[in-house]
Design a protein around this motif. Structure first.
Motif, short mmCIF file in Angstrom:
data_model
loop_
_atom_site.label_atom_id
_atom_site.label_comp_id
_atom_site.label_asym_id
_atom_site.label_seq_id
_atom_site.Cartn_x
_atom_site.Cartn_y
_atom_site.Cartn_z
N LYS A 9 0.04 -6.54 8.56
CA LYS A 9 0.98 -5.57 8.01
C LYS A 9 1.74 -6.16 6.84
O LYS A 9 2.12 -5.45 5.91
CB LYS A 9 1.98 -5.11 9.07
CG LYS A 9 1.38 -4.16 10.08
CD LYS A 9 2.42 -3.53 10.96
CE LYS A 9 1.75 -2.55 11.91
NZ LYS A 9 2.67 -2.04 12.92
N TYR A 10 1.99 -7.44 6.91
CA TYR A 10 2.69 -8.13 5.83
C TYR A 10 1.91 -9.39 5.48
O TYR A 10 1.38 -10.07 6.36
CB TYR A 10 4.11 -8.53 6.25
CG TYR A 10 4.99 -7.36 6.62
CD1 TYR A 10 5.13 -6.97 7.93
CD2 TYR A 10 5.66 -6.64 5.63
CE1 TYR A 10 5.93 -5.88 8.28
CE2 TYR A 10 6.46 -5.57 5.96
CZ TYR A 10 6.59 -5.19 7.29
OH TYR A 10 7.37 -4.12 7.62
N LYS A 36 -4.20 1.33 -3.68
CA LYS A 36 -3.10 0.42 -3.99
C LYS A 36 -1.90 1.30 -4.38
O LYS A 36 -2.03 2.19 -5.23
CB LYS A 36 -3.48 -0.48 -5.17
CG LYS A 36 -2.37 -1.44 -5.60
CD LYS A 36 -2.82 -2.28 -6.80
CE LYS A 36 -1.71 -3.23 -7.25
NZ LYS A 36 -2.10 -4.05 -8.42
N SER A 39 4.95 -0.27 -7.14
CA SER A 39 6.39 -0.12 -6.90
C SER A 39 6.89 1.25 -7.31
O SER A 39 7.94 1.69 -6.87
CB SER A 39 7.16 -1.21 -7.63
OG SER A 39 6.85 -1.15 -9.02
N SER A 86 0.83 -7.84 -6.18
CA SER A 86 1.86 -7.49 -5.19
C SER A 86 1.99 -5.97 -5.13
O SER A 86 2.23 -5.31 -6.14
CB SER A 86 3.21 -8.10 -5.57
OG SER A 86 3.15 -9.50 -5.51
N VAL A 88 1.65 -2.41 -1.95
CA VAL A 88 1.23 -2.02 -0.61
C VAL A 88 -0.18 -1.47 -0.71
O VAL A 88 -0.47 -0.62 -1.55
CB VAL A 88 2.16 -0.95 0.00
CG1 VAL A 88 1.69 -0.56 1.41
CG2 VAL A 88 3.60 -1.46 0.05
N GLY A 108 -0.63 0.56 6.18
CA GLY A 108 -0.37 -0.18 4.96
C GLY A 108 -0.22 -1.68 5.20
O GLY A 108 0.19 -2.11 6.27
N THR A 109 -0.55 -2.44 4.18
CA THR A 109 -0.34 -3.90 4.18
C THR A 109 0.49 -4.22 2.94
O THR A 109 0.05 -3.95 1.82
CB THR A 109 -1.68 -4.65 4.12
OG1 THR A 109 -2.42 -4.39 5.31
CG2 THR A 109 -1.44 -6.15 3.97
N ARG A 110 1.68 -4.77 3.19
CA ARG A 110 2.53 -5.13 2.06
C ARG A 110 2.18 -6.55 1.63
O ARG A 110 2.43 -7.51 2.36
CB ARG A 110 4.01 -5.04 2.42
CG ARG A 110 4.94 -5.34 1.25
CD ARG A 110 6.39 -5.14 1.62
NE ARG A 110 6.70 -3.73 1.80
CZ ARG A 110 6.96 -2.88 0.81
NH1 ARG A 110 6.93 -3.29 -0.44
NH2 ARG A 110 7.24 -1.63 1.06
N THR A 112 2.73 -9.61 -0.90
CA THR A 112 3.66 -10.22 -1.85
C THR A 112 3.07 -11.52 -2.33
O THR A 112 2.78 -12.42 -1.53
CB THR A 112 5.03 -10.49 -1.19
OG1 THR A 112 5.53 -9.26 -0.65
CG2 THR A 112 6.02 -11.03 -2.21
#
Lengths: 114, 109
Positions: A9-10, A36, A39, A86, A88, A108-110, A112
């Motif tokens: 997830k992250y 994708k 932001s 970067s 989600v 979703g996979t965030r 960073t």
């Protein structure tokens, strides 16, 4: 039971690394997608697979490579991660190709990239 | 270039108000227009519209498509705090789904 699941997830990682995001759907759908979301909340389609065959391949860098071992799975591998990656990332599935009915989205996979 | 534009980008109203969200598009080979609601997680499907002038309705939400003027509106009546979300519009063109940036709706108690 979760219909479309994604792992992790992250994901926090350094520039230059290689990472994978996994997606699985238990709906028996034939088509899966990777999106994708940046932001600004734009959802941009990256890839679509129908019965393990690539049918949509938008203009994404070669560093992104989808892999569909079977029609229930569509994994996304990213090489040499960059800051601009970067975002989600959403996986989705539908019964048909860009189905007239709804697409089911994963959580979703965030990602960073530092 | 195909594009989908939503307006306003954000909207703050009080509970009980009625809101109208707009989605305009310029897309080659239009097939359908879809509305999604996105809270903290993935988008959830609301409506799919393919024909002009036919209103789709689900509870307090309704939507209509104008294929001549190339836009759709999403109406929410008697808003509740649970309606706070980003509302996304997407247009299907052949094998593509082209997404708008969304309207962020905030409902104040």
């Amino acid at each position: 039971d979760t219909a479309v699941s994604q792992t992790p997830k992250y994901l926090v990682t350094q520039m230059g690394n290689d990472k994978s995001i996994k997606c699985e759907q238990n709906l028996g759908h034939d088509t899966m997608y990777w999106y994708k979301q940046d932001s600004k909340k734009f959802l941009k389609i990256m890839f679509s697979y129908n019965n393990k065959e690539l049918i949509i391949n938008e203009t994404v860098p070669n560093r992104f490579s989808p892999k569909s071992p079977d029609k229930a799975h569509l994994n996304l591998h990213i090489n040499s991660l960059e800051l601009g990656d970067s975002a989600v990332y959403f996986c989705a599935s539908s019964q048909e190709i860009i189905s007239f009915n709804e697409q089911f989205f994963g959580p979703g996979t965030r990602l960073t990239v530092l | 270039e195909d594009k989908v534009v939503q307006s306003p980008l954000s909207l703050v109203v009080h509970e009980g108000d009625t809101v109208t969200l707009n989605c305009s598009y310029e897309v080659t080979n239009f097939r359908s227009l879809l509305w999604y609601k996105q809270e903290k997680k993935a988008p959830t499907f609301l409506f799919m519209l393919t024909s002009s002038g036919i209103e789709k309705k689900s509870g307090r939400l309704s939507s209509i498509l104008d294929k001549k003027e190339l836009f759709s509106i999403l109406n929410i009546t008697a808003t509740q705090t649970g309606d706070s979300a980003v509302y996304l519009c997407a247009v299907r063109a052949d094998y593509q789904l082209i997404w708008g940036a969304g309207t962020k709706l905030i409902i104040k108690p």
